[in-house]
Scaffold this motif. Structure first.
Motif: not given
Length: 207
Positions: A95-107, A81-86
């Motif tokens: 959280k939304y960006l992580q949701s996109v990443a998770e979705f792309s790995l499964n769909n 989180t600290d890296e992304l906050r930077s």
């Protein structure tokens, strides 16, 4: 996708749209993502509720966190989180960006998979991603997937320009009655509502 003669001839059957087109320079559309739906979704989330200038700066810093400036899904999920906050991202957008990443790995979200779907099927397919709403998917359909018949009625600028241009039909209307009339007006533009919408965005009404 630039406006075609066929689209313009069809839209000109609507006298008001014909006038609007005559008053407006042809929209020049540049697809910065070359059909990369994953990257376009990440950028759309970063851009939410901030200025274009701020969004461009944050997205550039975000991409600089990754090799070759490309936030591969697995690499994105490994970032703290600290890296992304930077990069200037809020906790919610992370959280939304992580949701996109998770979705792309499964769909599958590549062009080959999406191109066989209808517009509405793509909307419903991508809506489960946190931070992605109908408007976001409609922008993706218009500017990344080059779909020709998208009418983003939830876009504030589109509604405001239509209300100004079609004042006789829309005068005094709000809420559902207004939406109904706007849909009826736009029905005459099928199957070229994307081109009509692009002209509405670029049109500079005299008020």
């Amino acid at each position: 996708m630039q406006p075609t003669d066929t689209a313009l001839v069809h839209l000109a059957k609507d006298p008001i749209m014909a006038r609007l087109i005559s008053e407006t320079a042809s929209p020049k559309i540049f697809n910065d993502y070359a059909g990369d739906v994953y990257l376009a979704l990440l950028e759309s989330i970063v851009s939410q509720q901030i200025s274009v200038k701020a969004a461009d700066a944050i997205f550039a810093r975000f991409r600089n966190l990754f090799p070759d400036n490309y936030p591969e899904a697995n690499a994105l999920l490994l970032k703290t989180t600290d890296e992304l906050r930077s990069a200037g991202l809020s906790f919610q957008k992370i959280k939304y960006l992580q949701s996109v990443a998770e979705f792309s790995l499964n769909n599958l979200i590549d062009r080959a998979h999406l191109d066989v779907m209808t517009d509405e099927e793509i909307v419903q397919y991508l809506l489960p991603i946190k931070g992605v709403g109908r408007w976001t998917v409609e922008m993706l359909l218009m500017f990344v997937l080059d779909r020709p018949d998208i009418f983003p009625i939830d876009d504030l600028v589109i509604r405001q320009r239509m209300i100004l241009a079609y004042s006789e039909q829309t005068s005094g209307l709000t809420g559902k009655p207004l939406y109904k009339v706007l849909h009826e007006i736009a029905a005459a533009w099928r199957p070229h509502r994307t081109t009509a919408s692009r002209y509405l965005w670029r049109w500079k009404p005299i008020v």
